[in-house]
Scaffold this motif. Structure first.
Motif, PDB file in Angstrom:
ATOM      1  N   ASP A 212       0.837  -1.199   0.006  1.00  0.00           N
ATOM      2  CA  ASP A 212      -0.028   0.009  -0.128  1.00  0.00           C
ATOM      3  C   ASP A 212       0.830   1.321  -0.108  1.00  0.00           C
ATOM      4  O   ASP A 212       0.596   2.420  -0.826  1.00  0.00           O
ATOM      5  N   ILE A 213       1.883   1.257   0.774  1.00  0.00           N
ATOM      6  CA  ILE A 213       2.614   2.321   0.942  1.00  0.00           C
ATOM      7  C   ILE A 213       3.646   2.566  -0.236  1.00  0.00           C
ATOM      8  O   ILE A 213       3.691   3.863  -0.866  1.00  0.00           O
TER       9      ILE A 213
ATOM     10  N   CYS B 255       6.148   9.900   3.278  1.00  0.00           N
ATOM     11  CA  CYS B 255       4.604   9.690   3.990  1.00  0.00           C
ATOM     12  C   CYS B 255       3.935  10.841   3.328  1.00  0.00           C
ATOM     13  O   CYS B 255       4.253  12.099   3.356  1.00  0.00           O
ATOM     14  N   LEU B 256       3.036  10.148   2.390  1.00  0.00           N
ATOM     15  CA  LEU B 256       2.033  11.099   1.754  1.00  0.00           C
ATOM     16  C   LEU B 256       1.143  12.074   2.600  1.00  0.00           C
ATOM     17  O   LEU B 256       0.471  13.016   2.220  1.00  0.00           O
ATOM     18  N   SER B 257       1.001  11.676   3.955  1.00  0.00           N
ATOM     19  CA  SER B 257       0.210  12.258   4.875  1.00  0.00           C
ATOM     20  C   SER B 257       1.076  13.554   5.331  1.00  0.00           C
ATOM     21  O   SER B 257       0.389  14.613   5.342  1.00  0.00           O
TER      22      SER B 257
ATOM     23  N   ASN C   7       6.804   2.034   9.802  1.00  0.00           N
ATOM     24  CA  ASN C   7       6.951   2.031  11.181  1.00  0.00           C
ATOM     25  C   ASN C   7       6.399   3.578  11.852  1.00  0.00           C
ATOM     26  O   ASN C   7       5.585   3.503  12.775  1.00  0.00           O
ATOM     27  N   HIS C   8       6.845   4.608  10.976  1.00  0.00           N
ATOM     28  CA  HIS C   8       6.226   5.833  11.396  1.00  0.00           C
ATOM     29  C   HIS C   8       4.603   5.694  11.076  1.00  0.00           C
ATOM     30  O   HIS C   8       3.968   6.731  11.905  1.00  0.00           O
TER      31      HIS C   8
ATOM     32  N   TYR D 220      -3.676   6.643   5.669  1.00  0.00           N
ATOM     33  CA  TYR D 220      -3.575   5.564   4.790  1.00  0.00           C
ATOM     34  C   TYR D 220      -4.456   4.603   4.854  1.00  0.00           C
ATOM     35  O   TYR D 220      -5.000   3.810   3.732  1.00  0.00           O
ATOM     36  N   ARG D 221      -5.468   4.414   5.910  1.00  0.00           N
ATOM     37  CA  ARG D 221      -6.406   3.609   6.049  1.00  0.00           C
ATOM     38  C   ARG D 221      -7.422   4.199   5.298  1.00  0.00           C
ATOM     39  O   ARG D 221      -8.183   3.132   4.403  1.00  0.00           O
TER      40      ARG D 221
END
Length: 80
Positions: A11-12, A28-30, A43-44, A59-60
């Motif tokens: 997914d990542i 991290c796209l968030s 992990n982050h 991500y969820r």
């Protein structure tokens, strides 16, 4: 149901392909933080709430949205 969705390395990677980086690493796209390895960004994400971020929620929701889109595409596909 989406609160129990597991975020996988795939997914990542799929999400990160949408925004390639000029150097080696993962973003991290968030929260837009950069990480040197896939393990470190995963992990982050898993522990983001302890750091004051909501990356896991992001991500969820992204994974849930992809699932809905895939189901809609499968339903709209012509039957052979």
């Amino acid at each position: 149901a989406s609160s129990r969705t597991s975020i996988t390395s795939q997914d990542i990677l799929t999400a990160s392909l949408q925004l390639p980086l000029p150097q080696n690493g993962y973003k991290c796209l968030s929260c837009c933080r950069l990480f040197p390895t896939l393990w470190s960004v995963k992990n982050h994400i898993q522990h983001s709430s302890q750091e004051g971020y909501s990356c896991k929620v992001f991500y969820r929701r992204l994974k849930a949205m992809w699932g809905r889109e895939r189901r809609e595409q499968e339903a709209a596909a012509p039957v052979a």
